[in-house]
Write a protein that holds these residues in place. Structure first.
Motif, short mmCIF file in Angstrom:
data_model
loop_
_atom_site.label_atom_id
_atom_site.label_comp_id
_atom_site.label_asym_id
_atom_site.label_seq_id
_atom_site.Cartn_x
_atom_site.Cartn_y
_atom_site.Cartn_z
N PHE A 100 1.79 58.43 1.78
CA PHE A 100 0.35 58.67 1.76
C PHE A 100 -0.45 57.42 2.15
O PHE A 100 -1.67 57.50 2.34
CB PHE A 100 -0.08 59.14 0.37
N GLY A 101 0.21 56.27 2.22
CA GLY A 101 -0.47 55.05 2.64
C GLY A 101 -1.24 54.36 1.54
O GLY A 101 -2.12 53.52 1.81
N HIS A 102 -0.95 54.70 0.28
CA HIS A 102 -1.63 54.07 -0.86
C HIS A 102 -0.66 53.17 -1.63
O HIS A 102 0.57 53.27 -1.46
CB HIS A 102 -2.18 55.13 -1.81
N THR A 103 -1.20 52.33 -2.49
CA THR A 103 -0.36 51.60 -3.44
C THR A 103 0.26 52.61 -4.40
O THR A 103 -0.41 53.51 -4.91
CB THR A 103 -1.20 50.58 -4.22
N VAL A 104 1.55 52.45 -4.66
CA VAL A 104 2.27 53.34 -5.57
C VAL A 104 2.73 52.51 -6.76
O VAL A 104 3.22 51.39 -6.60
CB VAL A 104 3.48 53.99 -4.87
N ALA A 105 2.56 53.05 -7.97
CA ALA A 105 2.87 52.28 -9.17
C ALA A 105 3.55 53.15 -10.23
O ALA A 105 3.30 54.36 -10.32
CB ALA A 105 1.61 51.66 -9.76
N PRO A 137 -4.76 44.93 -18.88
CA PRO A 137 -5.43 45.76 -19.88
C PRO A 137 -5.34 47.25 -19.51
O PRO A 137 -5.60 47.63 -18.37
CB PRO A 137 -6.88 45.27 -19.84
N ALA A 138 -4.97 48.07 -20.47
CA ALA A 138 -4.75 49.49 -20.20
C ALA A 138 -6.00 50.19 -19.68
O ALA A 138 -5.92 51.10 -18.84
CB ALA A 138 -4.25 50.18 -21.46
N THR A 139 -7.17 49.76 -20.14
CA THR A 139 -8.40 50.46 -19.76
C THR A 139 -8.85 50.12 -18.35
O THR A 139 -9.81 50.71 -17.84
CB THR A 139 -9.53 50.15 -20.75
N THR A 140 -8.19 49.18 -17.67
CA THR A 140 -8.50 48.88 -16.27
C THR A 140 -7.55 49.58 -15.33
O THR A 140 -7.62 49.38 -14.12
CB THR A 140 -8.42 47.36 -16.01
N SER A 141 -6.66 50.40 -15.87
CA SER A 141 -5.57 51.00 -15.10
C SER A 141 -5.58 52.51 -15.23
O SER A 141 -5.78 53.05 -16.33
CB SER A 141 -4.23 50.45 -15.63
N GLY A 142 -5.35 53.21 -14.10
CA GLY A 142 -5.22 54.66 -14.17
C GLY A 142 -4.06 55.07 -15.04
O GLY A 142 -4.16 56.02 -15.83
N ILE A 143 -2.93 54.36 -14.91
CA ILE A 143 -1.77 54.64 -15.76
C ILE A 143 -2.13 54.40 -17.22
O ILE A 143 -1.78 55.18 -18.11
CB ILE A 143 -0.57 53.79 -15.33
N GLY A 144 -2.86 53.32 -17.48
CA GLY A 144 -3.27 53.03 -18.85
C GLY A 144 -4.15 54.13 -19.43
O GLY A 144 -3.95 54.56 -20.57
N ILE A 145 -5.11 54.61 -18.65
CA ILE A 145 -6.01 55.67 -19.12
C ILE A 145 -5.24 56.94 -19.43
O ILE A 145 -5.43 57.59 -20.47
CB ILE A 145 -7.13 55.92 -18.10
N ARG A 196 -12.58 45.48 -4.02
CA ARG A 196 -11.80 46.48 -3.26
C ARG A 196 -12.47 47.85 -3.28
O ARG A 196 -12.25 48.66 -2.38
CB ARG A 196 -10.39 46.60 -3.85
N ASP A 197 -13.26 48.13 -4.33
CA ASP A 197 -13.95 49.41 -4.47
C ASP A 197 -12.98 50.58 -4.24
O ASP A 197 -13.19 51.41 -3.38
CB ASP A 197 -15.14 49.50 -3.49
N HIS A 198 -11.92 50.60 -5.05
CA HIS A 198 -10.89 51.61 -4.82
C HIS A 198 -10.78 52.58 -5.99
O HIS A 198 -11.44 52.41 -7.02
CB HIS A 198 -9.53 50.94 -4.55
N HIS A 199 -9.96 53.60 -5.80
CA HIS A 199 -9.76 54.63 -6.82
C HIS A 199 -8.28 54.67 -7.20
O HIS A 199 -7.41 54.35 -6.39
CB HIS A 199 -10.19 56.00 -6.30
N ILE A 200 -8.02 55.11 -8.42
CA ILE A 200 -6.66 55.29 -8.90
C ILE A 200 -6.52 56.72 -9.39
O ILE A 200 -7.36 57.22 -10.15
CB ILE A 200 -6.33 54.34 -10.07
N VAL A 201 -5.47 57.39 -8.96
CA VAL A 201 -5.13 58.72 -9.45
C VAL A 201 -3.79 58.59 -10.15
O VAL A 201 -2.82 58.08 -9.57
CB VAL A 201 -5.05 59.75 -8.31
N ALA A 202 -3.71 59.03 -11.42
CA ALA A 202 -2.49 58.81 -12.21
C ALA A 202 -2.18 60.02 -13.07
O ALA A 202 -3.08 60.77 -13.48
CB ALA A 202 -2.67 57.58 -13.11
N MET A 215 -1.17 56.48 -7.72
CA MET A 215 -1.47 55.98 -6.38
C MET A 215 -2.89 55.45 -6.40
O MET A 215 -3.76 56.01 -7.08
CB MET A 215 -1.30 57.09 -5.34
N SER A 216 -3.11 54.37 -5.68
CA SER A 216 -4.45 53.78 -5.65
C SER A 216 -4.79 53.32 -4.24
O SER A 216 -3.92 52.98 -3.45
CB SER A 216 -4.54 52.59 -6.62
N GLY A 217 -6.09 53.32 -3.98
CA GLY A 217 -6.60 52.94 -2.67
C GLY A 217 -7.96 53.60 -2.49
O GLY A 217 -8.60 54.00 -3.47
N TRP A 218 -8.38 53.73 -1.24
CA TRP A 218 -9.62 54.46 -1.01
C TRP A 218 -9.27 55.95 -0.99
O TRP A 218 -8.68 56.45 -0.04
CB TRP A 218 -10.29 54.04 0.30
#
Length: 239
Positions: A100-105, A137-145, A196-202, A215-218
């Motif tokens: 998908f071309g995004h960061t994968v975590a 910090p968990a609250t700065t992370s999609g995985i954390g949320i 970076r103004d990006h989004h995270i979907v987790a 995954m994160s990115g635009w």
């Protein structure tokens, strides 16, 4: 996610593991007094714990009498990864998500932080994504949320009692509202408004839940459903 003990917890064991974890997450060798300040603990007690860890080979002392990870810590890390099989199962699946071309975590929740086992932006080799990032910090992370969403509101309140909450300037009620929305939709979508103004979907994974993948990115809102479906398929494949 957070089990209540059936009996009185062993405080000595808790202190020892807290010392071990603080040492493991320190990017540089650390002195006894500095580590005691980080843990808000008695320096004499921390000194005894560090000497015990060094005796076991889990820590080692440097020439300037500071402490860092010893060979035993690396053995424990390797043994735990081998025993769980998580990374072994996850790597080929995570590599496929990179189409998908995004960061994968892939990450796990530890108290109020996320530890990333894998974090690979586009353009780097998958192997370089292993252990690339420490605790955040968990609250700065999609995985954390999404993993905090597995806790009850009472547990979240206890976790953040009398403490600032990164990315939630209005405090605990703002965080709880986000977690309620995350639970309702079955995934997290986090907007990180930095340079970076990006989004995270987790999403959370496992039964019971033990980790999260993201995954994160635009990522425009219209692309969320496709990414969530891909993450859920990946989570089912990893197990």
């Amino acid at each position: 996610m957070r089990t209540k003990p059936n009996a009185q917890p062993n405080q000595s064991l808790i202190d020892g593991i807290a010392t071990l974890q603080a040492l493991a997450s320190s990017p540089e060798p650390v002195g006894c007094r500095e580590l005691a300040r980080q843990l808000d603990a008695n320096p004499t007690r921390v000194n005894r714990l560090l000497k015990t860890l060094a005796y076991l080979g889990i820590a080692r002392q440097t020439a300037d009498r500071k402490y860092t990870a010893g060979p035993g810590m690396h053995v424990l890390a390797a043994q735990s990864l081998f025993a769980s099989g998580l990374i072994r199962r996850a790597l080929p699946v995570l590599e496929h998500l990179r189409r998908f071309g995004h960061t994968v975590a892939l990450g796990v929740l530890w108290n109020d932080s996320v530890s990333y086992l894998f974090h690979a932006p586009p353009g780097i080799e998958a192997a370089r994504g292993l252990g690339r990032i420490g605790l955040l910090p968990a609250t700065t992370s999609g995985i954390g949320i999404v993993l905090l969403g597995q806790l009850s509101d009472e547990e979240v309140r206890e976790l953040y009692e009398d403490r600032p909450i990164p990315m939630f300037p209005d405090g605990i009620e703002q965080l709880l509202a986000t977690l309620a929305q995350t639970r309702a939709q079955g995934h997290a979508r986090v907007h990180v408004a930095d340079e970076r103004d990006h989004h995270i979907v987790a999403i959370a994974m496992g039964d019971p839940v033990h980790a999260g993948i993201a995954m994160s990115g635009w990522i425009p809102e219209s692309a969320t459903a496709e990414l969530v479906a891909a993450l859920r398929a990946a989570a089912a494949e990893i197990g």
